[in-house]
Design an enzyme around this catalytic site. Structure first.
Site, mmCIF file in Angstrom:
data_model
loop_
_atom_site.group_PDB
_atom_site.id
_atom_site.type_symbol
_atom_site.label_atom_id
_atom_site.label_comp_id
_atom_site.label_asym_id
_atom_site.label_seq_id
_atom_site.Cartn_x
_atom_site.Cartn_y
_atom_site.Cartn_z
ATOM 1 N N TYR A 154 47.646 -37.474 -18.585
ATOM 2 C CA TYR A 154 48.896 -37.489 -19.395
ATOM 3 C C TYR A 154 49.663 -36.616 -18.940
ATOM 4 O O TYR A 154 50.595 -35.611 -18.768
ATOM 5 C CB TYR A 154 49.133 -38.195 -20.626
ATOM 6 C CG TYR A 154 50.654 -38.286 -20.680
ATOM 7 C CD1 TYR A 154 51.274 -39.319 -20.786
ATOM 8 C CD2 TYR A 154 50.398 -37.478 -22.161
ATOM 9 C CE1 TYR A 154 52.400 -39.693 -21.210
ATOM 10 C CE2 TYR A 154 51.947 -38.027 -22.582
ATOM 11 C CZ TYR A 154 52.898 -38.426 -21.800
ATOM 12 O OH TYR A 154 54.239 -38.723 -22.436
ATOM 13 N N LYS A 194 27.198 -26.038 -28.018
ATOM 14 C CA LYS A 194 27.860 -27.921 -28.149
ATOM 15 C C LYS A 194 26.953 -28.095 -29.338
ATOM 16 O O LYS A 194 25.574 -27.655 -29.252
ATOM 17 C CB LYS A 194 27.365 -27.851 -26.760
ATOM 18 C CG LYS A 194 28.558 -29.259 -26.412
ATOM 19 C CD LYS A 194 29.899 -28.729 -26.329
ATOM 20 C CE LYS A 194 31.135 -30.175 -25.983
ATOM 21 N NZ LYS A 194 31.752 -30.367 -25.107
ATOM 22 N N GLY A 205 42.560 -41.002 -14.859
ATOM 23 C CA GLY A 205 42.664 -41.082 -16.263
ATOM 24 C C GLY A 205 43.448 -40.296 -16.945
ATOM 25 O O GLY A 205 43.628 -39.084 -16.478
ATOM 26 N N VAL A 206 44.396 -41.438 -17.397
ATOM 27 C CA VAL A 206 45.539 -40.414 -18.019
ATOM 28 C C VAL A 206 45.803 -41.172 -19.665
ATOM 29 O O VAL A 206 46.358 -40.741 -20.308
ATOM 30 C CB VAL A 206 47.237 -41.328 -17.596
ATOM 31 C CG1 VAL A 206 47.205 -40.603 -15.706
ATOM 32 C CG2 VAL A 206 47.026 -42.647 -17.213
HETATM 33 P P1 NAD Z 1 40.509 -38.867 -22.751
HETATM 34 O O1 NAD Z 1 39.639 -39.745 -23.574
HETATM 35 O O2 NAD Z 1 41.703 -39.198 -24.062
HETATM 36 O O3 NAD Z 1 41.652 -39.423 -21.777
HETATM 37 C C1 NAD Z 1 40.339 -40.272 -21.159
HETATM 38 C C2 NAD Z 1 41.358 -41.200 -20.175
HETATM 39 O O4 NAD Z 1 39.950 -42.038 -18.734
HETATM 40 C C3 NAD Z 1 41.313 -42.285 -21.238
HETATM 41 O O5 NAD Z 1 42.336 -42.596 -21.419
HETATM 42 C C4 NAD Z 1 40.212 -43.211 -20.601
HETATM 43 O O6 NAD Z 1 40.658 -44.570 -20.531
HETATM 44 C C5 NAD Z 1 40.485 -43.192 -19.095
HETATM 45 N N1 NAD Z 1 38.974 -43.613 -18.574
HETATM 46 C C6 NAD Z 1 38.108 -43.473 -18.956
HETATM 47 N N2 NAD Z 1 37.206 -43.662 -17.792
HETATM 48 C C7 NAD Z 1 38.039 -43.758 -16.619
HETATM 49 C C8 NAD Z 1 37.940 -45.081 -14.956
HETATM 50 N N3 NAD Z 1 36.688 -44.692 -14.871
HETATM 51 N N4 NAD Z 1 39.076 -44.511 -14.506
HETATM 52 C C9 NAD Z 1 39.824 -44.812 -14.816
HETATM 53 N N5 NAD Z 1 40.231 -43.735 -15.927
HETATM 54 C C10 NAD Z 1 39.287 -44.079 -17.196
HETATM 55 O O7 NAD Z 1 40.385 -37.890 -22.558
HETATM 56 P P2 NAD Z 1 40.428 -36.207 -22.476
HETATM 57 O O8 NAD Z 1 40.985 -34.984 -23.477
HETATM 58 O O9 NAD Z 1 41.739 -36.485 -21.266
HETATM 59 O O10 NAD Z 1 39.778 -36.087 -21.770
HETATM 60 C C11 NAD Z 1 39.250 -36.284 -20.115
HETATM 61 C C12 NAD Z 1 38.207 -35.669 -19.663
HETATM 62 O O11 NAD Z 1 38.406 -33.577 -19.663
HETATM 63 C C13 NAD Z 1 37.143 -35.267 -20.610
HETATM 64 O O12 NAD Z 1 35.707 -35.168 -19.273
HETATM 65 C C14 NAD Z 1 36.438 -33.966 -21.038
HETATM 66 O O13 NAD Z 1 35.369 -33.497 -21.844
HETATM 67 C C15 NAD Z 1 36.975 -33.048 -20.389
HETATM 68 N N6 NAD Z 1 38.319 -32.164 -20.973
HETATM 69 C C16 NAD Z 1 39.251 -32.373 -22.423
HETATM 70 C C17 NAD Z 1 39.571 -31.164 -22.491
HETATM 71 C C18 NAD Z 1 40.655 -31.763 -23.776
HETATM 72 O O14 NAD Z 1 41.602 -30.256 -24.152
HETATM 73 N N7 NAD Z 1 40.988 -32.381 -24.087
HETATM 74 C C19 NAD Z 1 38.953 -29.892 -22.234
HETATM 75 C C20 NAD Z 1 38.456 -29.928 -21.232
HETATM 76 C C21 NAD Z 1 37.427 -30.870 -20.596
#
Ligand code: NAD
Length: 352
Positions: A186, A80, A180-181
């Site tokens: 989403y 990372k 978190g959507v």
């Molecule tokens: P993102 O930023 O697109 O979405 C996260 C959402 O969570 C945002 O809409 C944000 O406003 C909301 N949020 C933040 N704090 C919150 C709270 N306290 N209560 C409610 N909503 C809250 O991120 P993502 O890409 O969807 O990733 C989400 C999680 O999944 C992260 O922990 C990320 O590390 C993990 N993840 C993502 C991927 C990927 O492919 N994007 C892969 C593995 C792990």
């Protein structure tokens, strides 16, 4: 903690610091393990209060990538990188991204960068002007946004979780609550709705919440509702990490926790055991959310789209195996780490 001591504790192979006075870039790349192959892991841009905080973050995250890749049966190690921002919300620039790309390139492919918090496909494509060892862009590098694959993998882990608690693998009539959507939450909501579930959600970003309501048919929870107390079949954390601790676990009113967020348990050892004691099934995060890594690592390794889809589908059986193993461990998290370590110790994957 001094760096070598920290490397000993986590078991890291290599940690490199880099600064570029021209662009102001200050970054760390941590390669935890290359035992199973070169190591792919995201580049996080974040404001840290101090250097030690950044080091701790990159060490912890890169160790997690090793387990995620091994559990997903990929010929990949774990790494990372973090970019230390000078202030909160510091805007990215092409210069900064290209400077980071040059740093990544010094690893000659041992480290492969990708998107993480604070970076975007645009940032990835800027990095890709300087290195071939980056995945997840739309133009110069390939792979695009991995989020739909992460959500699909999480959905597959939910199926294994339902079967493990003795339920029919049928989402119709089930109530799922998503924290978190954004991207992954989403897409997960869309899959769940299509499968017949009722989906409730919270998000601190009103625009994202509105999109989920209007386009995915999600029911928004009251802004001051306590999501941990929401009665539901499955709680899906899809926002930040470390949200399950002694307080929130005691309040849970769900039967299964399975989401896309990384490092959901504040203390993986203690909270992993606590949630097991509460009789709530916890699907280990790095197993359930491996779909995005499978997509980008898979393409990097030369897999076809069909191979990638088959591997994302495998998350269901892997989760099932780990949950079974969890019966003889303090927690499902501990079982997942043991499962991944066994693959690393054996020195290879069983497929691909
Ligand atoms: P993102 O930023 O697109 O979405 C996260 C959402 O969570 C945002 O809409 C944000 O406003 C909301 N949020 C933040 N704090 C919150 C709270 N306290 N209560 C409610 N909503 C809250 O991120 P993502 O890409 O969807 O990733 C989400 C999680 O999944 C992260 O922990 C990320 O590390 C993990 N993840 C993502 C991927 C990927 O492919 N994007 C892969 C593995 C792990």
């Amino acid at each position: 903690m001094p760096i070598f001591e920290s490397m000993d504790n986590y078991g890291h192979e290599k940690v490199a610091y880099h600064q570029d006075p021209r662009t102001g870039l200050k970054a760390i790349i941590a390669v935890h393990s290359t035992k199973l192959g070169n190591a792919l892991g995201g580049t996080r841009r974040w404001y840290y209060d101090n250097e030690l905080e950044a080091l701790h973050d990159v060490m912890r995250l890169s160790e997690g990538m090793t387990y995620k890749a091994a559990a997903a049966d990929l010929a990949m190690g774990g790494a990372k990188s973090v970019v230390m921002l000078p202030k909160h919300g510091h805007e990215h620039t092409e210069d900064e991204a290209r400077s980071m790309g040059q740093f990544v390139d010094t690893f000659n492919g041992e480290y492969i960068a990708a998107e993480d918090v604070g970076t975007s496909p645009e940032f990835i494509d800027w990095m890709a002007q300087e290195t071939d060892h980056v995945m997840g862009g739309d133009t110069v590098s390939t792979g695009g946004d991995p989020s739909p694959f992460t959500s699909q993998g999480c959905f597959n882990a939910m199926k294994a979780s339902l079967a493990h608690v003795g339920d029919a693998v049928d989402f119709s009539g089930l109530k799922v609550t998503i924290q978190g959507v954004g991207s992954t939450g989403y897409y997960l909501a869309m899959l769940l709705k299509e499968a017949g579930a009722t989906v409730h959600a919270t998000d601190i970003n009103q625009e994202n919440l509105r999109r989920a309501v209007e386009q995915a048919g999600v029911i928004a929870l009251d802004s001051d509702a306590d999501i941990f107390k929401a009665e539901c079949d499955i709680f899906a954390p899809c926002a930040m990490g470390a949200i399950l601790d002694a307080d929130t676990i005691r309040n849970l009113r769900c039967r299964i926790v399975c989401g896309t967020a990384n490092n959901v348990l504040a203390d993986p050892v203690e909270d992993g055991a606590l949630i097991k004691g509460q009789d709530v099934l916890y699907a280990p995060d790095f197993v359930a959310n491996a779909g995005g890594l499978i997509r980008l690592a898979g393409l990097y390794l030369g897999m076809t789209e069909d191979d990638v889809d088959a591997k994302v589908a495998e998350i269901e059986t892997t989760t099932a195996d780990i949950l079974e193993l969890g019966k003889t461990h303090q927690s499902n998290h501990e079982a997942a780490v043991a499962f991944a370590r066994a693959r690393i110790d054996a020195g290879g994957m069983t497929t691909a």
